[in-house]
Write a protein that holds these residues in place. Structure first.
Motif, PDB file in Angstrom:
ATOM      1  N   THR A 177      -3.192  20.077  15.454  1.00  0.00           N
ATOM      2  CA  THR A 177      -3.847  21.073  15.071  1.00  0.00           C
ATOM      3  C   THR A 177      -4.778  21.781  16.115  1.00  0.00           C
ATOM      4  OG1 THR A 177      -5.845  21.547  13.660  1.00  0.00           O
ATOM      5  CG2 THR A 177      -5.861  19.409  14.509  1.00  0.00           C
ATOM      6  N   ALA A 178      -5.030  23.100  16.264  1.00  0.00           N
ATOM      7  CA  ALA A 178      -5.783  23.702  17.158  1.00  0.00           C
ATOM      8  C   ALA A 178      -7.144  23.283  17.106  1.00  0.00           C
ATOM      9  CB  ALA A 178      -5.821  25.155  16.867  1.00  0.00           C
ATOM     10  N   LEU A 179      -8.099  22.817  18.126  1.00  0.00           N
ATOM     11  CA  LEU A 179      -9.323  22.702  18.061  1.00  0.00           C
ATOM     12  C   LEU A 179     -10.213  23.517  18.916  1.00  0.00           C
ATOM     13  CD1 LEU A 179      -8.553  18.747  18.795  1.00  0.00           C
ATOM     14  CD2 LEU A 179      -9.505  19.907  16.655  1.00  0.00           C
ATOM     15  N   PRO A 180     -11.477  23.599  18.613  1.00  0.00           N
ATOM     16  CA  PRO A 180     -12.375  24.726  19.153  1.00  0.00           C
ATOM     17  C   PRO A 180     -12.538  24.120  20.722  1.00  0.00           C
ATOM     18  CG  PRO A 180     -13.572  23.527  17.768  1.00  0.00           C
ATOM     19  CD  PRO A 180     -12.186  23.328  17.183  1.00  0.00           C
ATOM     20  N   ILE A 181     -12.781  25.120  21.645  1.00  0.00           N
ATOM     21  CA  ILE A 181     -12.864  24.666  22.854  1.00  0.00           C
ATOM     22  C   ILE A 181     -14.099  25.605  23.553  1.00  0.00           C
ATOM     23  CG2 ILE A 181     -10.588  23.957  23.784  1.00  0.00           C
ATOM     24  CD1 ILE A 181     -10.099  26.627  24.823  1.00  0.00           C
ATOM     25  N   GLY A 182     -14.882  26.198  22.664  1.00  0.00           N
ATOM     26  CA  GLY A 182     -16.136  26.981  22.920  1.00  0.00           C
ATOM     27  C   GLY A 182     -15.733  28.421  23.213  1.00  0.00           C
ATOM     28  N   SER A 213      -7.900  25.960  27.883  1.00  0.00           N
ATOM     29  CA  SER A 213      -8.283  24.384  28.107  1.00  0.00           C
ATOM     30  C   SER A 213      -7.481  24.061  29.194  1.00  0.00           C
ATOM     31  CB  SER A 213      -8.322  23.640  27.116  1.00  0.00           C
ATOM     32  OG  SER A 213      -6.761  23.486  26.642  1.00  0.00           O
ATOM     33  N   GLY A 214      -6.200  24.835  29.549  1.00  0.00           N
ATOM     34  CA  GLY A 214      -5.328  24.194  30.470  1.00  0.00           C
ATOM     35  C   GLY A 214      -4.259  23.364  29.945  1.00  0.00           C
ATOM     36  N   TYR A 215      -4.404  23.006  28.544  1.00  0.00           N
ATOM     37  CA  TYR A 215      -3.291  22.213  27.926  1.00  0.00           C
ATOM     38  C   TYR A 215      -2.079  22.670  28.162  1.00  0.00           C
ATOM     39  CZ  TYR A 215      -1.000  19.249  24.491  1.00  0.00           C
ATOM     40  OH  TYR A 215      -0.014  18.531  24.208  1.00  0.00           O
ATOM     41  N   GLN A 216      -1.581  23.991  27.548  1.00  0.00           N
ATOM     42  CA  GLN A 216      -0.431  24.525  27.511  1.00  0.00           C
ATOM     43  C   GLN A 216       0.151  24.567  28.824  1.00  0.00           C
ATOM     44  OE1 GLN A 216       1.980  26.611  24.999  1.00  0.00           O
ATOM     45  NE2 GLN A 216       3.091  25.775  26.869  1.00  0.00           N
ATOM     46  N   THR A 217      -0.742  24.668  30.024  1.00  0.00           N
ATOM     47  CA  THR A 217      -0.387  24.931  31.485  1.00  0.00           C
ATOM     48  C   THR A 217       0.010  23.675  31.748  1.00  0.00           C
ATOM     49  OG1 THR A 217      -2.619  26.219  31.287  1.00  0.00           O
ATOM     50  CG2 THR A 217      -1.420  26.121  33.521  1.00  0.00           C
ATOM     51  N   GLU A 233     -13.025  27.763  34.981  1.00  0.00           N
ATOM     52  CA  GLU A 233     -13.475  26.172  35.847  1.00  0.00           C
ATOM     53  C   GLU A 233     -13.227  25.061  35.244  1.00  0.00           C
ATOM     54  OE1 GLU A 233     -14.263  26.692  38.720  1.00  0.00           O
ATOM     55  OE2 GLU A 233     -13.924  28.995  38.626  1.00  0.00           O
ATOM     56  N   LYS A 234     -13.646  25.037  33.936  1.00  0.00           N
ATOM     57  CA  LYS A 234     -13.279  23.454  33.265  1.00  0.00           C
ATOM     58  C   LYS A 234     -11.683  23.358  33.355  1.00  0.00           C
ATOM     59  CE  LYS A 234     -16.471  23.104  29.600  1.00  0.00           C
ATOM     60  NZ  LYS A 234     -16.698  23.126  28.309  1.00  0.00           N
ATOM     61  N   ARG A 293      -9.720  24.195  35.698  1.00  0.00           N
ATOM     62  CA  ARG A 293      -9.317  24.000  36.962  1.00  0.00           C
ATOM     63  C   ARG A 293      -9.594  22.547  37.302  1.00  0.00           C
ATOM     64  NH1 ARG A 293      -8.511  27.596  40.597  1.00  0.00           N
ATOM     65  NH2 ARG A 293      -9.689  29.091  39.808  1.00  0.00           N
ATOM     66  N   GLN A 294     -10.708  22.101  36.754  1.00  0.00           N
ATOM     67  CA  GLN A 294     -11.014  20.737  37.043  1.00  0.00           C
ATOM     68  C   GLN A 294     -10.089  19.806  36.399  1.00  0.00           C
ATOM     69  OE1 GLN A 294     -14.990  20.280  35.613  1.00  0.00           O
ATOM     70  NE2 GLN A 294     -15.802  21.454  37.066  1.00  0.00           N
ATOM     71  N   ARG A 295      -9.600  20.056  35.258  1.00  0.00           N
ATOM     72  CA  ARG A 295      -8.605  19.053  34.438  1.00  0.00           C
ATOM     73  C   ARG A 295      -7.292  19.111  35.348  1.00  0.00           C
ATOM     74  NH1 ARG A 295     -10.624  22.364  29.283  1.00  0.00           N
ATOM     75  NH2 ARG A 295     -12.144  20.777  28.751  1.00  0.00           N
ATOM     76  N   LEU A 296      -6.988  20.104  35.641  1.00  0.00           N
ATOM     77  CA  LEU A 296      -5.711  20.234  36.293  1.00  0.00           C
ATOM     78  C   LEU A 296      -5.406  19.698  37.672  1.00  0.00           C
ATOM     79  CD1 LEU A 296      -4.743  23.906  35.205  1.00  0.00           C
ATOM     80  CD2 LEU A 296      -3.841  21.854  34.481  1.00  0.00           C
ATOM     81  N   ARG A 297      -6.683  19.893  38.315  1.00  0.00           N
ATOM     82  CA  ARG A 297      -6.956  19.041  39.644  1.00  0.00           C
ATOM     83  C   ARG A 297      -6.967  17.558  39.451  1.00  0.00           C
ATOM     84  NH1 ARG A 297     -11.705  21.252  42.515  1.00  0.00           N
ATOM     85  NH2 ARG A 297     -10.619  22.990  42.872  1.00  0.00           N
TER      86      ARG A 297
END
Ligand code: SAH
Length: 224
Positions: free
Chosen positions: A64-69, A103-107, A128-129, A131-135
């Motif tokens: 399911t899709a979820l809110p990321i703000g 969120s960067g998830y699909q990326t 920015e968020k 970027r941190q996760r992917l890093r």
């Protein structure tokens, strides 16, 4: 991402990342018709709970899709898998443009299937968020840009694949023009009722395939 990496980063060892929970999600995606093994494997190994707030992490392996703000959502695993399949079918992907990093998830999933990805996001905080996760996940073939994707990204064109994670009312002409010959654009279109399309650029023009009805957040212009 192997288990020792997950253990080292503290991303493993909690119920929500258990192999069984992920296996259940994969089985569900297979039931829904996702059959590309490499795509299923990517969904199994990218830690989706890492891309949502801690309070929602226990739901990260639900389909399911979820809110990321900021009024945005992390895409549903099924749709991430489907769009990835649609994009990678056919010729190999060298350069890919993604519109709507979120969120960067699909990326992170897509990064396994392309040599280079440029991902655009119009909301700085989300970028920015992401970027941190992917890093943290050591994904190095992705370039994030704070930009309005309505006009694509002329200075990096042409692209072998373009994926839009938000739905415009109509296909932006610039995105069509920035496709390489043989390149594919996977994009949801429509304001209230949205439809997912794959548009392939050929020597003669463009071929448009309707895929299925979908629900995405709206594609917006301007930066935030
Ligand atoms: N696939 C993402 C989904 C993010 S939601 C994920 O899994 O997290 C869609 C994103 O597209 C939002 O973050 C939104 O801000 C962004 N967006 C919408 N219109 C845009 C535009 N014109 N240019 C760049 N990003 C855009």
């Amino acid at each position: 991402m192997n288990d020792s990496f997950l253990a080292a980063t503290g991303l493993n060892g909690i119920g929500m990342t258990s192999q069984r929970t992920r296996d259940r999600l994969i089985a569900r995606l297979q039931d829904q018709g996702i059959c590309n093994y490499a795509v299923l494997e990517a969904i199994r190994s990218v830690p989706r709970h890492w891309f949502v707030d801690e309070a929602l992490a226990h739901r990260a392996y639900e389909d399911t899709a979820l809110p990321i703000g900021h009024g945005q959502t992390i895409s549903q695993p099924y749709i991430v898998a489907r769009m990835t399949e649609l994009l990678i079918e056919g010729a190999p992907l060298d350069k890919v443009l993604e519109i709507g990093t979120g969120s960067g998830y699909q990326t992170a999933v897509l990064a396994r299937f392309a040599k280079e990805i440029v991902s655009l996001e119009r909301i700085k905080v989300l970028q920015e968020k992401a970027r941190q996760r992917l890093r943290a996940l050591k994904i190095n073939n992705v370039m994030l840009r704070y930009a309005d994707g309505s006009v694509g990204l002329q200075d990096k064109a042409p692209f072998d694949g373009i994926l839009a994670a938000a739905a415009p009312a109509d296909v932006p002409q610039e995105l069509l023009e920035q496709l390489a010959i043989g390149g594919r654009l996977v994009i949801p279109i429509g304001e209230h009722e949205q439809k997912l399309f794959r548009i392939t650029r050929t020597e003669q023009g463009y071929e448009r395939e309707f895929i299925e009805d979908v629900r995405f957040v709206p594609f917006r212009s301007g930066l935030r």
